[in-house]
Write a protein that holds these residues in place. Structure first.
Motif, mmCIF file in Angstrom:
data_model
loop_
_atom_site.group_PDB
_atom_site.id
_atom_site.type_symbol
_atom_site.label_atom_id
_atom_site.label_comp_id
_atom_site.label_asym_id
_atom_site.label_seq_id
_atom_site.Cartn_x
_atom_site.Cartn_y
_atom_site.Cartn_z
ATOM 1 N N ASN A 1 -8.803 -37.731 -7.631
ATOM 2 C CA ASN A 1 -8.052 -38.290 -6.778
ATOM 3 C C ASN A 1 -9.016 -39.838 -7.076
ATOM 4 O O ASN A 1 -8.983 -40.738 -6.100
ATOM 5 N N HIS A 18 -5.424 -30.727 0.891
ATOM 6 C CA HIS A 18 -6.243 -30.590 0.923
ATOM 7 C C HIS A 18 -6.392 -32.152 0.298
ATOM 8 O O HIS A 18 -7.113 -33.145 1.028
ATOM 9 N N ARG A 19 -6.114 -32.968 -0.217
ATOM 10 C CA ARG A 19 -5.762 -34.134 -0.905
ATOM 11 C C ARG A 19 -5.348 -34.732 -0.427
ATOM 12 O O ARG A 19 -5.492 -35.792 0.349
ATOM 13 N N HIS A 43 -5.434 -34.870 3.305
ATOM 14 C CA HIS A 43 -6.995 -34.960 4.379
ATOM 15 C C HIS A 43 -7.792 -35.383 3.563
ATOM 16 O O HIS A 43 -8.708 -37.010 4.401
ATOM 17 N N ASP A 44 -8.200 -35.591 3.051
ATOM 18 C CA ASP A 44 -9.168 -36.722 1.478
ATOM 19 C C ASP A 44 -8.417 -37.265 2.177
ATOM 20 O O ASP A 44 -9.604 -39.160 2.515
ATOM 21 N N GLN A 45 -7.667 -38.426 1.759
ATOM 22 C CA GLN A 45 -6.830 -39.803 1.682
ATOM 23 C C GLN A 45 -7.184 -40.306 3.359
ATOM 24 O O GLN A 45 -7.768 -41.074 3.222
ATOM 25 N N VAL A 78 -9.336 -39.247 5.404
ATOM 26 C CA VAL A 78 -10.594 -39.448 5.751
ATOM 27 C C VAL A 78 -11.287 -40.716 5.484
ATOM 28 O O VAL A 78 -12.221 -41.409 6.319
ATOM 29 N N LYS A 79 -10.797 -41.087 4.184
ATOM 30 C CA LYS A 79 -11.502 -42.057 3.618
ATOM 31 C C LYS A 79 -10.782 -43.395 3.596
ATOM 32 O O LYS A 79 -11.263 -44.311 3.685
ATOM 33 N N ASP A 102 -10.233 -26.588 5.998
ATOM 34 C CA ASP A 102 -9.877 -27.349 5.530
ATOM 35 C C ASP A 102 -8.787 -27.966 6.518
ATOM 36 O O ASP A 102 -8.657 -28.842 7.353
#
Length: 1048
Positions: A422, A528-529, A531-533, A535-536, A640
């Motif tokens: 990431n 998951h990736r 979702h993480d993107q 949020v950021k 997640d």
């Protein structure tokens, strides 16, 4: 009468003329027979045409006429002549070719197509034969297919000279495959119309179209300036887009059968691979919302239904380098899975077709665009699911190769889950398959799982997690045992496997087991990736928006540049959100995760039967549990997903009451149980999941409708295991104090953040509040147990956090060091003090016990001193609300705690003993501040009375302390330097300390503070001799004071 007229009359009277469909046909045949001797005279009378090819055209003909004689000599019988002429016409109608270039006025329109391609060279080679028959049709068709421009050799077959573009197009078709398909269709029509005696010839013609299509596909190099494989694909494309799909597929099926029967020149696979390559080349550049994409997907659906093509397809998609993650994206299946509204190249917004200029679009416009994307995604995922399902339902070989591709793709892209992936997007896109591929693969696999995705489905219990413990297998073993996911034996599981426990592997694993594992693995690597993107990006957008607004006041290029950055990032964010929130996909995922929760609860109960067991407490002891084979990513995915729903698709949670109950069961069983989930970080994450699924009642902006919480409130409030859920939450709060991680101190505050709102919500519900009070009562009764009671440890840690966080917040506000960390400290300090405030409303005995009373009092006094005392002027931040620093709320909560515990005499007597922060003026200053912040009057009065009570006790204690100030050193606690009232002896260091001092120490650290050896409360021994000595000394001092009187 002229010779021409005589000849016409003679032929019309000849009985053999009845063999022809018209007088013109008879004349044409006669003139053809005499063409070597004399040319046929021109005729302007073509006769009347009739519909039946065998009807008579006249009554008689003169036997002496030369034409009649020629006809009679050429054919042995009337039947043979009639049959040959009809065959000729039928071939012309089917293949639109002819050897007859005579004047069209000599031909009737009956049974003859308006246009045909004249095969000039073949007609010359046949030396005068101008009709087609079953002996020369193969050669004629071959010659026709070799013509580069058949349209240049079109001739009129009838005297009608009206323009007929359709006839020109059909007869002049120069593409071999569409031409042969059209011939096939015309042959099929002939089969239904011709007389019985011509039926076999019509069938032969139909078969010729198939065999010639086979030849065309086997020898494409012969047909220059054509790509016959493209033509086949175009034929299918036209069919799925129109109304002739069944007819085209019937033709293609016959061609496939012919290709399979003759594989000497080229195998069937060698014929199909170029078609598949062309398919990939066309599909990879299409977009999600292009209708053409769905036509190609329909073709692929046919390919996957057709067993022979399906086998070639799954062989074709195997990558050359199976360890290269990106290679899978370049295969046919990878290209088809790679459609989405996500950016094709990360960071490149140009030429992106979605959410451009979002700041200029209204929320309604963006909602409409998102809804449109979701509709296309729904159709797209349905087709992807059917494609995979078709392949799985084919032969064992086909299914094995598809599952090999899926397993290989997931293993080759395992690095997608690594942290570095990431952080290095340039390397990522050159190494691994795209986010779009994994999102769509997950969506298709989720649909495959739906038949068993019901929480109480008996099928779920057939899942066998020992699949994940299998190590390297040969290709044959993988096929026979149905094991295609790779590398799972290296995954960390929920609990470690006992070292001596043998693994009972299955001989073969069910498709359900493999589907569930592949789906969870795909979600782990893909969802998951994303979702993480999101949020950021959300955080970055917030920061950009604030900076942009600030820059707008100054204007200039900087503001415009910030606006462009904001626009670009908003486009990426909205596209990602649209891709990740397709309602159908989320519902399927919710079904899967709820079913996974139910499955893991059953495994935790040791259920290996065919029916689900009822969850009850206490849980049975674990024996040979299969949990040691379940990878942690099963639980991570579940957590997640529900956190994602809470943030980006909250409405989905409200529609799934039964699913929420399964999630609560899972959290209750695993969150506080280290025997069933070893990883403390994962158990702490379950608290965040609990916060996500519980009702949340945050204030909403004016004019915004509050979210619907009815179902969640119903499930949460009626949950039958509420007491155990509350206990599990408090257990994990305590357990994460020591995770063994080098960053455990910083981590614990992040982990505990969601626990405070959950505790607050629970405290407002009777069933949960009573269970918390029960834990407190148990702690009060077992203060000196070998292991400190759970609730006692919880309160100790809660106060530790409050002291650290509020101290940090005050220090940062004094030094003007507020930032994200300072804001976090403020939020957390507000939460901890607020939690103490509501807990002390009904739980008092623990807080006023000597073990805790001194700590909480010194904490409260210290913070009051900074918030209302002389040091309050050091708080220099202008806008406290910007950083969530709420000194007024803190003062109110601290005063509430005082009032909650103020009825307890022991508590009030302990307040003045805090020599660091307490002073009578501190409480009077507090009253003054309470008045300033508009505190209710009854609270101010109550606090004033409490302050007076404590001051009176303080005066009394001051006199006593003067009396005891010269106490011998061995009467003083070596840690606190205060007079010991209950001295106890530590067994290993043989040091004597006060009981309350060592009890507080052991709450946080179960070791002897003087030599670090293990120590528990049950190991300490009362120092009765010293205690007696202290009591005697105290009695003597009191007696002396009484004798001296008040003046002493």
């Amino acid at each position: 009468m002229s010779d021409q007229g005589n000849n016409n009359q003679n032929i019309s009277r000849n009985p053999f003329a009845a063999l022809f469909s018209s007088l013109a046909d008879a004349k044409q045949f006669a003139s053809g027979q005499k063409q070597q001797q004399q040319p046929a005279p021109p005729s302007d009378d073509s006769g009347d045409s009739q519909s039946d090819s065998e009807n008579s055209v006249s009554d008689s003909i003169d036997d002496n006429d030369d034409s009649v004689a020629e006809i009679s000599r050429s054919f042995r019988s009337r039947q043979e002549l009639c049959e040959q002429l009809n065959i000729n016409h039928m071939i012309q109608r089917i293949f639109l070719i002819t050897l007859d270039n005579s004047d069209p006025s000599l031909k009737s329109g009956n049974g003859i197509p308006p246009r045909c391609v004249y095969l000039e060279e073949m007609a010359a080679d046949l030396d005068g034969q101008d009709w087609l028959d079953m002996d020369n049709i193969e050669q004629a068709l071959f010659n026709r297919l070799l013509l580069l421009e058949p349209g240049n050799q079109l001739i009129y077959m009838t005297s009608c000279s009206v323009a007929n573009l359709s006839a020109d197009r059909d007869a002049g078709e120069k593409r071999a495959v569409p031409y042969l398909y059209a011939c096939y269709q015309r042959a099929k029509e002939e089969v239904t119309k011709v007389p019985e005696k011509l039926l076999s010839y019509a069938v032969r013609c139909k078969n010729l179209t198939v065999s010639n299509t086979r030849t065309v596909l086997l020898t494409p190099e012969i047909y220059v300036s054509q790509n016959v494989y493209e033509e086949l694909l175009d034929l299918l494309l036209e069919a799925v887009s129109g109304a002739q799909l069944e007819e085209v597929l019937e033709f293609v099926e016959e061609v496939i059968a012919a290709l399979l029967a003759d594989q000497e020149v080229r195998t069937f696979g060698e014929v199909m691979v170029p078609v598949l390559d062309i398919f990939v080349g066309r599909v990879k550049d299409l977009d999600l919302c292009q209708l053409l994409l769905y036509s190609y997907l329909d073709i692929l659906l046919y390919f996957t239904r057709q067993k022979d093509i399906a086998k070639v397809l799954v062989e074709h998609i195997q990558p050359k380098d199976p360890n290269n993650g990106l290679q899978y994206q370049k295969t046919l299946l990878g290209a088809v899975l790679n459609m989405s509204c996500l950016l094709k190249t990360p960071g490149v917004v140009e030429n992106h077709g979605f959410f451009l200029n979002p700041s200029r679009s209204s929320p309604q416009e963006m909602k409409v665009q998102e809804s449109n994307i979701h509709q296309f995604m729904g159709q797209y995922h349905d087709k992807l699911h059917q494609i995979l399902k078709n392949l799985l339902q084919q032969s064992g070989d086909t299914r094995h190769l598809l599952l090999t591709w899926l397993g290989g793709c997931l293993q080759a892209n395992a690095g997608r889950a690594k942290i570095w992936a990431n952080q290095m997007p340039e390397i990522f896109i050159q190494t691994y398959a795209s986010d779009a591929l994994f999102l769509n693969l997950s969506a298709a696999l989720l649909k495959l799982c739906q038949p068993f995705c019901r929480p109480r489905s008996p099928k779920l219990l057939t899942f066998n997690p020992t699949y994940c413990a299998l190590k390297e297998l040969s290709e044959e073993e993988r096929r026979n045992r149905n094991v295609h996911a790779r590398g799972l034996d290296k995954e960390t599981c929920l609990i470690p496997a006992p070292p001596q426990q043998p693994v009972e592997f299955a001989q073969s694993y069910s498709l359900l087991t493999e589907n569930l594992i592949l789906t969870q693995l795909a979600l782990h690597l893909g969802f998951h990736r994303l979702h993480d993107q999101m949020v950021k990006m959300n955080q970055s957008l917030h920061r950009l928006q604030v900076t942009w607004r600030d820059a707008q006041h100054g204007g200039g290029a900087a503001a415009e540049q910030l606006r462009e950055q904001f626009e670009r990032l908003m486009t990426v964010y909205l596209s990602t959100k649209a891709a990740a929130t397709q309602p159908g996909m989320l519902q399927c995922c919710l079904n899967l995760q709820a079913s996974t929760a139910a499955l893991l609860v059953q495994l935790s109960l040791g259920n290996q039967g065919p029916e689900h067991m009822q969850l009850s407490f206490p849980l049975p002891p674990l024996q040979h549990s299969l949990l040691c084979y379940v990878p942690e990513f099963f639980a991570e995915n579940m957590g997640d997903f529900f956190i994602f729903l809470r943030r980006f698709a909250d409405e989905i949670l409200e529609s799934s009451a039964e699913s929420l109950e399964q999630v609560l069961n899972f959290i209750t069983v695993f969150m506080g149980n280290v025997e069933r989930m070893k990883n403390p970080h994962l158990r702490a994450k379950l608290a965040e999941v609990l916060e996500a699924v519980m009702p949340h009642l945050e204030p909403v902006a004016a004019g915004v409708a509050p979210p619907n919480m009815f179902q969640r409130q119903r499930v949460f409030c009626s949950y039958r295991h509420a007491p155990h859920l509350a206990e599990a939450l408090i257990t994990v709060f305590v357990d994460i104090e020591f995770t063994g991680d080098p960053h455990q101190f910083e981590q614990k505050f992040n982990y505990r953040r969601p626990m405070y709102p959950i505790l607050k919500y629970m405290w407002g519900k009777d069933s949960y509040r009573e269970s918390i009070k029960h834990l407190a009562d148990y702690a009060s009764e077992n203060l000196e147990a070998m292991n400190p009671p759970l609730f006692l440890r919880f309160l100790n840690l809660l106060m530790n956090d409050a002291i650290f966080l509020l101290d940090e917040a005050i220090q940062e506000s004094s030094l003007q060091m507020f930032g994200q960390l300072g804001r976090f400290h403020n939020i957390m300090s507000n939460e901890t003090i607020g939690t103490l405030a509501f807990l002390t409303s009904e739980i008092k005995s623990l807080f006023v016990h000597p073990f805790l009373a001194e700590r909480i009092i010194s904490m409260l006094n210290y913070f009051l001193q900074h918030l209302v005392g002389p040091k309050m002027g050091a708080l220099k931040v202008k806008d406290f609300s910007e950083f969530d620093f709420k000194p007024q709320q803190l003062v109110s909560d601290i005063c509430t705690i005082y009032l909650n515990l103020g009825d307890e005499e022991n508590f009030c007597a302990t307040v003045p003993k805090d020599g660091r922060s307490y002073s009578p003026t501190l409480f009077s200053q507090t009253v003054r501040v309470l008045k300033k912040i508009n505190t209710p009057g009854d609270m101010i009065v109550s606090f004033s009375l409490l302050a007076d009570k404590i001051k009176s006790l303080a005066d009394q204690q001051q006199q006593e302390e003067e009396t005891y100030s010269d106490a011998p050193d061995h009467f003083l606690d070596p840690i606190m330097s205060t007079l010991m009232l209950d001295p106890v002896l530590l067994p290993s260091s043989h040091v004597t300390v006060d009981r309350s001092t060592i009890a507080r120490h052991l709450l946080s650290d179960q070791t002897d503070p003087f030599n670090r050896s293990p120590l528990t409360m049950d190991q300490i021994r009362p120092n009765a001799e010293l205690k007696q000595e202290i009591l005697l000394w105290l009695a003597e001092r009191k007696q002396e004071r009484l004798q001296m009187g008040p003046s002493g």
